[in-house]
Design an enzyme around this catalytic site. Structure first.
Site, PDB file in Angstrom:
ATOM      1  N   GLY A 170      40.708  -7.422  60.983  1.00 36.36           N
ATOM      2  CA  GLY A 170      39.657  -8.297  60.510  1.00 36.36           C
ATOM      3  C   GLY A 170      38.808  -7.623  59.437  1.00 36.36           C
ATOM      4  N   SER A 171      37.516  -7.902  59.454  1.00 37.86           N
ATOM      5  CA  SER A 171      36.655  -7.540  58.324  1.00 37.86           C
ATOM      6  C   SER A 171      36.411  -6.048  58.138  1.00 37.86           C
ATOM      7  CB  SER A 171      35.313  -8.266  58.443  1.00 37.86           C
ATOM      8  OG  SER A 171      35.499  -9.657  58.307  1.00 37.86           O
ATOM      9  N   THR A 172      36.678  -5.211  59.144  1.00 37.51           N
ATOM     10  CA  THR A 172      36.555  -3.768  58.916  1.00 37.51           C
ATOM     11  C   THR A 172      37.508  -3.311  57.812  1.00 37.51           C
ATOM     12  OG1 THR A 172      38.097  -3.426  60.754  1.00 37.51           O
ATOM     13  CG2 THR A 172      35.740  -3.159  61.225  1.00 37.51           C
ATOM     14  N   PHE A 173      38.593  -4.064  57.602  1.00 34.24           N
ATOM     15  CA  PHE A 173      39.589  -3.723  56.581  1.00 34.24           C
ATOM     16  C   PHE A 173      39.051  -3.949  55.167  1.00 34.24           C
ATOM     17  CE2 PHE A 173      43.700  -4.022  54.367  1.00 34.24           C
ATOM     18  CZ  PHE A 173      44.404  -2.989  54.975  1.00 34.24           C
ATOM     19  N   LYS A 174      37.967  -4.714  55.055  1.00 40.21           N
ATOM     20  CA  LYS A 174      37.388  -4.998  53.735  1.00 40.21           C
ATOM     21  C   LYS A 174      36.890  -3.729  53.049  1.00 40.21           C
ATOM     22  CE  LYS A 174      36.150  -9.703  55.044  1.00 40.21           C
ATOM     23  NZ  LYS A 174      35.102 -10.619  55.536  1.00 40.21           N
TER      24      LYS A 174
END
Length: 451
Positions: A170-174
């Protein structure tokens, strides 16, 4: 029997009465670090964890007595006897800091209970050399009472999910998408977006006929006039879709590879998973768009922690390690030096990214990780789970990856909460756990606040 009783027994010199010696292991901290340390067989052979990985170092060599025999194995007259002494195994010293480990264990037990999660895990490492300072998986088991008679339970509780299991980040990959975009911008790639670029304020993008939405309705106005820093603060999916598509699959995949995705990190632990990355030759634009914000890609906890550490430490990717040194029989130590593997981004890019991630904690979705007087950076993540190829209703993985002090990170923590009940956003479930661990580290290490 105690030693004194044995000595008294031997003094009687009773025919047919003898004693034998055996060893027993006592684990001071019970279940702490159990999946990392692993367990042994009854004869002391390592069966899992560090015990297995470093079994050859720890176990030593058995002694033996050899005799001269004839062809059928009978000892000959005037037999030559050869005695080979047993050689003790060496000791090993881990990179784990037991005080940080115990603090992380307590924090993870607490969130496991309060969130009603299926399981929780975390890893704390030093971003300057990727030393593993703590690694927790919960539920766990007591090393003093290994459930050897229940193979299914033992396999489940002894599994080090941070290293061996994958999940959609999810958004940690951003953080990785932002790092790739910034690095390409600093290299002069006109397809990358500058820090002042204002993204399209629409909450949707349509790629290959697939509609991608932002989690927010954009009704509060925060998503208008949004630059890269604001996109990280607001965790706006369409902005990261734009970045991935603009960079293109060849360029974006080169960064995914240099940040270690789709491959093992090389941590000294058996059974490390590769993660799942769509082969570059098969990736479609709709896949690339979703990878940009952490979907259609699966990672291990150690992969994401290491990639984030490289993004915020000046751009250096090391091999993560559990072994600090081998302690020889004469107490001399052979140090296991850090190994630099890649330099995916420049110091300049890393410094800009760190400042943005600090903003996520001070004014964005990571506010619940904020600590007054200390510079903390980080990114939240909330990902839906899939079962049999379909979205599992009501099942999420909440996560947060954070680090401090952000101007020269010494501690990085990744928190993963699997299937929390009720509130499931990473900002509400995982970020406060990182704050708790960081506050414990501040107390343990007596780290003073900024003036």
């Amino acid at each position: 029997m105690p030693k004194e009783s044995i000595e008294k027994l031997v003094s009687y010199n009773l025919p047919g009465v003898y004693y034998s010696r055996d060893n027993s292991r006592v684990y001071t901290y019970n279940d702490a670090l159990c999946q990392v340390l692993g367990f042994t067989s009854n004869d002391g052979t390592g069966l899992s964890g560090v015990e297995k990985y470093y079994n050859n170092v720890l176990s030593g060599t058995n002694g033996e007595i050899s005799y001269t025999t004839d062809i059928v194995g009978n000892e000959t007259q005037n037999s030559v006897v050869v005695y080979n002494e047993a050689i003790d195994g060496d000791g090993i010293q881990l990179t784990v800091d037991i005080d940080i480990q115990l603090a992380a264990e307590e924090a993870m037990r607490s969130v496991f209970t309060s969130s009603g999660a299926k399981s929780v895990s975390c890893v704390v490492l030093n971003p300057q050399n990727f030393d593993i300072l703590a690694m927790v998986n919960y539920p766990s088991y007591d090393l003093n009472d290994v459930p050897r008679d229940d193979a299914e339970t033992l396999n489940a509780l002894s599994r080090n999910s941070v290293v061996c299991d994958i999940y959609e980040p999810g958004s940690t990959f951003k953080v990785i998408t932002a790092a790739a975009n910034l690095e390409e911008y600093h290299r002069g790639n006109n397809k990358a977006f500058s820090t002042s670029y204002i993204f399209n304020s629409s909450r949707t993008r349509t790629v290959d006929g697939t509609k991608i939405k932002c989690w927010s309705t954009h009704s509060n106005g925060k998503h208008y006039n949004q630059n890269l820093a604001a996109a990280l603060n607001n965790s706006c999916n369409p902005c990261f879709t734009d970045m991935a598509l603009s960079l293109g699959k060849e360029t974006f995949y080169s960064y995914l590879n240099s940040f270690g995705f789709g491959n093992v990190t090389g941590i000294d632990f058996n059974g490390e998973a590769l993660g799942m990355l769509v082969p570059q030759s098969l990736v479609r634009d709709c896949d690339l768009a979703r990878i940009g914000f952490g979907q259609t890609v699966a990672v291990t906890g150690i992969q994401l922690a290491c990639a984030t550490a490289a993004a915020v430490n000046g751009g250096n990717y090391y091999s993560p390690r559990l072994l600090k040194s081998v302690v020889l029989s004469d107490n001399k130590k052979v140090v296991n030096e850090p190994v630099l593997k890649f330099k995916p981004i420049s110091e300049k890019t890393s410094a800009v990214l760190v400042e943005m991630l600090e903003g996520v904690v001070t004014e964005g979705s990571g506010k619940k990780a904020y600590i007054e007087g200390y510079k903390v950076g980080g990114k939240t993540g909330t990902a839906q789970k899939y079962e049999d190829g379909h979205i599992a209703s009501g099942k999420y993985i909440s996560s947060f990856v954070g680090f401090f002090p952000s101007d020269k990170p010494q501690y990085l923590a990744l928190i993963i909460v699997d299937e929390p009940q009720g509130t499931y956003y990473g900002s509400s479930v995982a970020a406060p756990v990182a704050k708790e661990i960081f506050e414990d580290i501040i107390r343990i290490k007596n780290i003073q606040p900024y003036a």
